[in-house]
Structures are given as C-alpha cells and as structure tokens.
Scaffold this motif. Structure first.
Motif, mmCIF file in Angstrom:
data_model
loop_
_atom_site.group_PDB
_atom_site.id
_atom_site.type_symbol
_atom_site.label_atom_id
_atom_site.label_comp_id
_atom_site.label_asym_id
_atom_site.label_seq_id
_atom_site.Cartn_x
_atom_site.Cartn_y
_atom_site.Cartn_z
ATOM 1 N N LEU A 158 113.319 39.118 32.686
ATOM 2 C CA LEU A 158 114.505 38.985 33.530
ATOM 3 C C LEU A 158 114.650 40.238 34.385
ATOM 4 C CD1 LEU A 158 116.930 37.095 34.096
ATOM 5 C CD2 LEU A 158 118.203 38.414 32.407
ATOM 6 N N SER A 159 114.670 40.049 35.689
ATOM 7 C CA SER A 159 114.884 41.150 36.629
ATOM 8 C C SER A 159 116.064 40.779 37.521
ATOM 9 C CB SER A 159 113.625 41.386 37.480
ATOM 10 O OG SER A 159 113.846 42.408 38.426
ATOM 11 N N GLY A 160 117.157 41.505 37.351
ATOM 12 C CA GLY A 160 118.374 41.112 38.064
ATOM 13 C C GLY A 160 118.844 39.784 37.514
ATOM 14 N N THR A 161 118.904 38.775 38.367
ATOM 15 C CA THR A 161 119.317 37.440 37.919
ATOM 16 C C THR A 161 118.142 36.465 37.885
ATOM 17 O OG1 THR A 161 119.877 36.773 40.184
ATOM 18 C CG2 THR A 161 121.636 37.782 38.867
ATOM 19 N N THR A 162 116.933 36.954 38.111
ATOM 20 C CA THR A 162 115.756 36.076 38.198
ATOM 21 C C THR A 162 114.892 36.174 36.952
ATOM 22 O OG1 THR A 162 115.693 36.267 40.619
ATOM 23 C CG2 THR A 162 113.696 35.489 39.534
ATOM 24 N N LEU A 163 114.683 35.038 36.317
ATOM 25 C CA LEU A 163 113.778 34.935 35.179
ATOM 26 C C LEU A 163 112.426 34.465 35.710
ATOM 27 C CD1 LEU A 163 113.443 34.944 32.044
ATOM 28 C CD2 LEU A 163 114.085 32.518 32.110
ATOM 29 N N SER A 164 111.350 35.173 35.362
ATOM 30 C CA SER A 164 110.036 34.819 35.904
ATOM 31 C C SER A 164 108.959 34.964 34.845
ATOM 32 C CB SER A 164 109.692 35.695 37.118
ATOM 33 O OG SER A 164 109.603 37.059 36.742
ATOM 34 N N ALA A 165 107.856 34.267 35.071
ATOM 35 C CA ALA A 165 106.703 34.342 34.168
ATOM 36 C C ALA A 165 105.463 33.933 34.946
ATOM 37 C CB ALA A 165 106.895 33.440 32.952
ATOM 38 N N GLN A 166 104.341 34.514 34.568
ATOM 39 C CA GLN A 166 103.073 34.200 35.232
ATOM 40 C C GLN A 166 102.231 33.308 34.330
ATOM 41 O OE1 GLN A 166 100.901 37.213 37.541
ATOM 42 N NE2 GLN A 166 99.042 36.662 36.409
ATOM 43 N N GLU A 167 101.779 32.204 34.905
ATOM 44 C CA GLU A 167 100.919 31.256 34.197
ATOM 45 C C GLU A 167 99.506 31.388 34.754
ATOM 46 O OE1 GLU A 167 100.763 26.427 33.281
ATOM 47 O OE2 GLU A 167 101.955 27.225 34.941
ATOM 48 N N THR A 168 98.553 31.702 33.898
ATOM 49 C CA THR A 168 97.169 31.908 34.330
ATOM 50 C C THR A 168 96.282 30.841 33.696
ATOM 51 O OG1 THR A 168 97.557 34.289 34.444
ATOM 52 C CG2 THR A 168 95.256 33.555 34.476
ATOM 53 N N PRO A 169 95.811 29.874 34.474
ATOM 54 C CA PRO A 169 94.981 28.809 33.911
ATOM 55 C C PRO A 169 93.706 29.386 33.279
ATOM 56 C CG PRO A 169 95.681 28.303 36.150
ATOM 57 C CD PRO A 169 96.036 29.718 35.900
ATOM 58 N N PRO A 170 93.240 28.781 32.197
ATOM 59 C CA PRO A 170 93.757 27.536 31.586
ATOM 60 C C PRO A 170 94.828 27.799 30.525
ATOM 61 C CG PRO A 170 91.718 28.150 30.513
ATOM 62 C CD PRO A 170 91.957 29.188 31.586
ATOM 63 N N ALA A 171 95.218 29.075 30.336
ATOM 64 C CA ALA A 171 96.233 29.383 29.317
ATOM 65 C C ALA A 171 97.577 28.751 29.687
ATOM 66 C CB ALA A 171 96.384 30.889 29.178
ATOM 67 N N LYS A 172 98.322 28.385 28.665
ATOM 68 C CA LYS A 172 99.638 27.789 28.851
ATOM 69 C C LYS A 172 100.725 28.792 28.477
ATOM 70 C CE LYS A 172 98.230 23.637 30.006
ATOM 71 N NZ LYS A 172 98.498 23.057 31.362
ATOM 72 N N LEU A 173 101.851 28.698 29.155
ATOM 73 C CA LEU A 173 102.974 29.581 28.853
ATOM 74 C C LEU A 173 103.725 29.087 27.624
ATOM 75 C CD1 LEU A 173 104.538 30.311 32.356
ATOM 76 C CD2 LEU A 173 103.562 31.989 30.782
ATOM 77 N N GLY A 174 104.185 30.039 26.810
ATOM 78 C CA GLY A 174 105.088 29.705 25.722
ATOM 79 C C GLY A 174 106.512 29.602 26.250
ATOM 80 N N GLU A 175 107.427 29.346 25.350
ATOM 81 C CA GLU A 175 108.836 29.160 25.726
ATOM 82 C C GLU A 175 109.554 30.500 25.784
ATOM 83 O OE1 GLU A 175 111.712 25.829 24.244
ATOM 84 O OE2 GLU A 175 111.972 27.575 22.914
ATOM 85 N N THR A 176 110.332 30.701 26.842
ATOM 86 C CA THR A 176 111.204 31.873 26.957
ATOM 87 C C THR A 176 112.627 31.449 26.618
ATOM 88 O OG1 THR A 176 109.829 32.913 28.662
ATOM 89 C CG2 THR A 176 112.119 33.636 28.511
ATOM 90 N N GLN A 177 113.282 32.252 25.788
ATOM 91 C CA GLN A 177 114.646 31.943 25.370
ATOM 92 C C GLN A 177 115.588 33.046 25.835
ATOM 93 O OE1 GLN A 177 114.864 31.126 21.180
ATOM 94 N NE2 GLN A 177 113.129 29.720 21.216
ATOM 95 N N VAL A 178 116.669 32.648 26.485
ATOM 96 C CA VAL A 178 117.689 33.592 26.953
ATOM 97 C C VAL A 178 119.003 33.225 26.268
ATOM 98 C CG1 VAL A 178 118.864 34.613 28.932
ATOM 99 C CG2 VAL A 178 116.527 33.731 29.188
#
Length: 238
Positions: A158-178
C-alpha cells in the motif's frame, strides 16, 4: 590517696557519661524523621486514593475504547474482468480481479469502531504471448476516507491510497488482505469501490500494452451509528 575528681573511678565516670546522651539524641532524630514521614504519607494518601478510581489501567482503558463489532453485512461483489486483444479483435489473454470482504460491509452498513478485512487477488488466467509482467492496482481512497488501515498482509503493498502488486508469469499472485477499522465521526458517509478504481500495466517485450476492462460497476457501504443499527455494548449484528 587520690583527690576527688582525679581518681580513676571519676575519670571513668566522666568519659562514659556523654555516650548515653548521644544515643538519646540519635533516637530523638530518628523519631522525628518517622513522625515527618508519617505526616507526609498521611497527607498524600487521600489524594491518590481519590484519583485512583478515575484512572483505570491500560487494559481497562483498552477494553472501554474497543466497542463490539457492529455490522449489517451486505452481499455486493465486484470482480472486474480484463482482457487484451489484437487489431483484429481476437483476444490475446484475459484475467479477473478476485475481491471479497470478511465480514462484507458492501451493500450493507457498518458502525464506527467496527472492522472488516478486504481480500484482493489479481489473476491472469491466460497471458498474452511475450508478456513479461503485469502490475495490478486498486485505489482505496474512498474506503480510507472513512476507515484506518490496521494491517496489510500478502504480496501487495500500500502506497498512499493505492494497493498494488506485480504478477510475473507463470507465477500466480497470492491473496493480499487489508484490515480496516471505521473511524469515529464518519456516520452518514459512503465508501465506494468501482471498476474505475482498478488499473493494469502490462509489460510486453520492450513496451507496454493496453488492456480492456470487460465489466464495469461499483459497490458501496454506508457508515451508520450504532444506535441506528440496533447495537449496544452486548449486541453484534452479522
């Protein structure tokens, strides 16, 4: 014979006499100190005793400050879908943003002091050939206008009010909880999350390629008073 005052007994009497006086003097000073200490203690006790009931310990203050959860849950969901296409209109890839809340205030109401956890997981189900990575973002400004962020866990940041994440194929993103806690004094305000709050940047070879959002919409919740939700110190909705 010895004269009076020069006899050994007389000398012994003169030298022994001052010692009892010194001991009596020490006992007098000690007794005076005890009396003063007792007087000072006596004057301080009533003030402390009177102040004690009005100053609960840290644990007691924390118990008073945290109200029971008061939420009227809703069932509104927003899971934006996205895709890429070529100049001929054929799809090159696609994906979806999985979003949910526990408990879910969207479509319902929530009182100040209550908490909920926003769960966010972008997933590209089919990657465009040659895609290097995707940067997913969601702007939580509307929610943060009425709620404080207590914790962020998972791959997102979380930076300021923006939640972001980088997805790099073929890996999958896990869940982010706020985890959010509704701020006092926000009764009557509405928080909204819409498709327009989401964005995606895809790096393809040496340039960025644009995606298209397939579905649009918004979900919201209202901050309401505990009284209007029927909550008191011993009741919980939801």
């Amino acid at each position: 014979m010895y004269e009076q005052g020069n006899s050994p007994a007389g000398r012994g009497t003169d030298t022994d006499t001052p010692a009892p006086r010194r001991r009596r003097g020490a006992r007098g000073v000690c007794g005076l100190g005890v009396l003063v200490a007792a007087m000072l203690l006596g004057t301080s006790l009533p003030g402390n005793a009177a102040a004690a009931p009005g100053q609960p310990g840290t644990a007691a203050r924390a118990t008073v400050a945290l109200e029971p959860e008061c939420i009227q849950p809703g069932n509104a969901r927003l899971n934006p879908r996205f895709y890429w296409r070529n100049v001929f209109g054929a799809r090159l890839g696609e994906g979806v943003i999985h979003e949910s809340s526990t408990p879910n205030p969207f479509g319902g109401r929530i009182a100040p002091g209550s908490t909920f956890t926003f769960r966010w997981r972008p997933e590209t189900t089919r990657n465009p050939l040659g895609a290097q990575y995707h940067v997913h973002r969601v702007n939580l400004a509307s929610i943060m206008a009425v709620a404080n962020v207590e914790s962020v866990t998972g791959p997102g940041s979380l930076s300021g009010t923006t939640l972001s994440a980088q997805e790099t194929p073929p890996a999958k993103l896990g869940e982010t909880q706020v985890r959010f806690r509704i701020r006092p004094g926000t009764e009557g305000r509405t928080a909204t999350l819409s498709s327009a709050d989401h964005s995606l940047t895809t790096r393809w070879l040496f340039t960025n390629i644009n995606n298209i959002w397939e579905n649009t919409g918004s979900i919201s919740f209202t901050v309401a008073s505990r009284a209007s939700l029927g909550c008191d110190s011993s009741s919980v909705l939801g």
